[in-house]
Design an enzyme around this catalytic site. Sequence first.
Site, PDB file in Angstrom:
ATOM      1  N   ASN A  32       0.875  -1.169   0.000  1.00 36.93           N
ATOM      2  CA  ASN A  32       0.000   0.000   0.000  1.00 36.93           C
ATOM      3  C   ASN A  32       0.912   1.219   0.000  1.00 36.93           C
ATOM      4  O   ASN A  32       1.471   1.579   1.032  1.00 36.93           O
ATOM      5  CB  ASN A  32      -0.878  -0.055   1.261  1.00 36.93           C
ATOM      6  CG  ASN A  32      -1.729   1.185   1.431  1.00 36.93           C
ATOM      7  OD1 ASN A  32      -1.800   2.027   0.541  1.00 36.93           O
ATOM      8  ND2 ASN A  32      -2.371   1.302   2.585  1.00 36.93           N
TER       9      ASN A  32
ATOM     10  N   LYS B 274       0.248   4.260  -0.392  1.00 30.81           N
ATOM     11  CA  LYS B 274      -0.376   5.458   0.204  1.00 30.81           C
ATOM     12  C   LYS B 274      -0.104   6.689  -0.663  1.00 30.81           C
ATOM     13  O   LYS B 274       0.024   6.563  -1.881  1.00 30.81           O
ATOM     14  CB  LYS B 274       0.085   5.628   1.656  1.00 30.81           C
ATOM     15  CG  LYS B 274      -0.172   4.350   2.478  1.00 30.81           C
ATOM     16  CD  LYS B 274      -0.056   4.542   3.960  1.00 30.81           C
ATOM     17  CE  LYS B 274      -0.289   3.219   4.671  1.00 30.81           C
ATOM     18  NZ  LYS B 274      -0.250   3.317   6.120  1.00 30.81           N
TER      19      LYS B 274
ATOM     20  N   HIS C 291      -9.602   1.370   4.745  1.00 30.69           N
ATOM     21  CA  HIS C 291      -8.340   1.482   5.488  1.00 30.69           C
ATOM     22  C   HIS C 291      -8.557   2.411   6.685  1.00 30.69           C
ATOM     23  O   HIS C 291      -9.328   3.376   6.598  1.00 30.69           O
ATOM     24  CB  HIS C 291      -7.255   2.032   4.564  1.00 30.69           C
ATOM     25  CG  HIS C 291      -5.897   1.966   5.178  1.00 30.69           C
ATOM     26  ND1 HIS C 291      -5.466   2.887   6.096  1.00 30.69           N
ATOM     27  CD2 HIS C 291      -4.910   1.062   5.050  1.00 30.69           C
ATOM     28  CE1 HIS C 291      -4.248   2.553   6.503  1.00 30.69           C
ATOM     29  NE2 HIS C 291      -3.888   1.456   5.882  1.00 30.69           N
TER      30      HIS C 291
ATOM     31  N   GLU D  81      -6.921   4.745   7.821  1.00 25.39           N
ATOM     32  CA  GLU D  81      -6.668   6.168   7.551  1.00 25.39           C
ATOM     33  C   GLU D  81      -7.894   6.820   6.909  1.00 25.39           C
ATOM     34  O   GLU D  81      -8.189   7.984   7.158  1.00 25.39           O
ATOM     35  CB  GLU D  81      -5.411   6.325   6.685  1.00 25.39           C
ATOM     36  CG  GLU D  81      -4.166   6.056   7.520  1.00 25.39           C
ATOM     37  CD  GLU D  81      -2.997   5.462   6.758  1.00 25.39           C
ATOM     38  OE1 GLU D  81      -3.007   5.479   5.513  1.00 25.39           O
ATOM     39  OE2 GLU D  81      -2.074   4.960   7.428  1.00 25.39           O
TER      40      GLU D  81
ATOM     41  N   GLU E 167      -5.606  -4.800  10.650  1.00 22.69           N
ATOM     42  CA  GLU E 167      -4.549  -3.825  10.893  1.00 22.69           C
ATOM     43  C   GLU E 167      -4.878  -3.057  12.170  1.00 22.69           C
ATOM     44  O   GLU E 167      -5.666  -2.096  12.133  1.00 22.69           O
ATOM     45  CB  GLU E 167      -4.460  -2.834   9.732  1.00 22.69           C
ATOM     46  CG  GLU E 167      -4.196  -3.482   8.396  1.00 22.69           C
ATOM     47  CD  GLU E 167      -3.618  -2.476   7.401  1.00 22.69           C
ATOM     48  OE1 GLU E 167      -2.505  -2.710   6.937  1.00 22.69           O
ATOM     49  OE2 GLU E 167      -4.267  -1.461   7.123  1.00 22.69           O
TER      50      GLU E 167
ATOM     51  N   GLY F 274       2.289   2.265  10.875  1.00 22.22           N
ATOM     52  CA  GLY F 274       3.267   3.336  10.721  1.00 22.22           C
ATOM     53  C   GLY F 274       3.941   3.747  12.011  1.00 22.22           C
ATOM     54  O   GLY F 274       4.599   4.783  12.073  1.00 22.22           O
TER      55      GLY F 274
ATOM     56  N   SER G  78       3.210  -2.123  10.478  1.00 17.11           N
ATOM     57  CA  SER G  78       4.663  -2.161  10.707  1.00 17.11           C
ATOM     58  C   SER G  78       5.295  -3.519  10.370  1.00 17.11           C
ATOM     59  O   SER G  78       6.219  -3.957  11.049  1.00 17.11           O
ATOM     60  CB  SER G  78       4.994  -1.740  12.136  1.00 17.11           C
ATOM     61  OG  SER G  78       4.539  -0.415  12.379  1.00 17.11           O
TER      62      SER G  78
END
Length: 248
Positions: free
Chosen positions: A8, A10, A97, A99, A167, A173, A211
């Site tokens: 991904n 991003k 996702h 985010e 996730e 991250g 991560s």
Amino acid sequence: MKNLIAGNWKMNGTMSEAITLAQNIVQAIQNEVELLKKNDFLVCPPFHHIVPVQAELSMAVSIGAQDCSPFSNGAYTGDVSAEMVKDVNCSHVILGHSERRQYYVESNLMVRQKAMVAHEQDLTAIICVGETEEQREAGQEQEVVATQMLESLPETATAENTVIAYEPVWAIGTGKTATTDDIAAMHDFIRGKLAEKIDNAASVRLLYGGSVKPANAAEIFAVNNVNGALIGGASLKAEDFIGIAKAS
Ligand code: PGA
């Protein structure tokens, strides 16, 4: 089943950086073709990088989008439809996702609508779920993940057109990864819950994300019911992305 090694990308990189990354990934796989016996590869660049990146990819690497519109087509400024994603030969689309859930307030209902239009276009929807740190500390992680997953999955979901990515939000991250015990517990739980919604739930791929890097990939892939990884930061370096596949 083979592991799905999904990158991904991003909102990172210039066009030329994206092209170089694709070239480096293809080169690295060509140097280690035996990786294809155990792994399927997927990269998900930003929308406008999809076509030029795909021109660099070989058959060994599939391409996907990071999102799509919940609407089929028409006056939705800024949106990209599932049909457009399919039209440029994507096979997958990442949906829900964390985010997007966090910064764009995407609800389960919206993710479900997106998954429906993706399925109409024969795209495989990678539906992301995961709890926040506070929710885990309160012992609510299974409840949160079950609700997200069951409400985000449309009736059109099958073992072939759906992938679930677990996730934990606090691991994305941040350099923090869930322990293998935590991953095992959640992936077993997800597999069981999926059976409420999908026939043949045992064949649905369950990815772990948060991560993942070459140094921790082997222990993550060794966990029961982990069928690949959704990789953010480490997917931006071909060496790390392929290093993760080597651990599978
Ligand atoms: P990360 O991102 O690997 O950088 O933690 C994973 C993801 O957001 O899919």
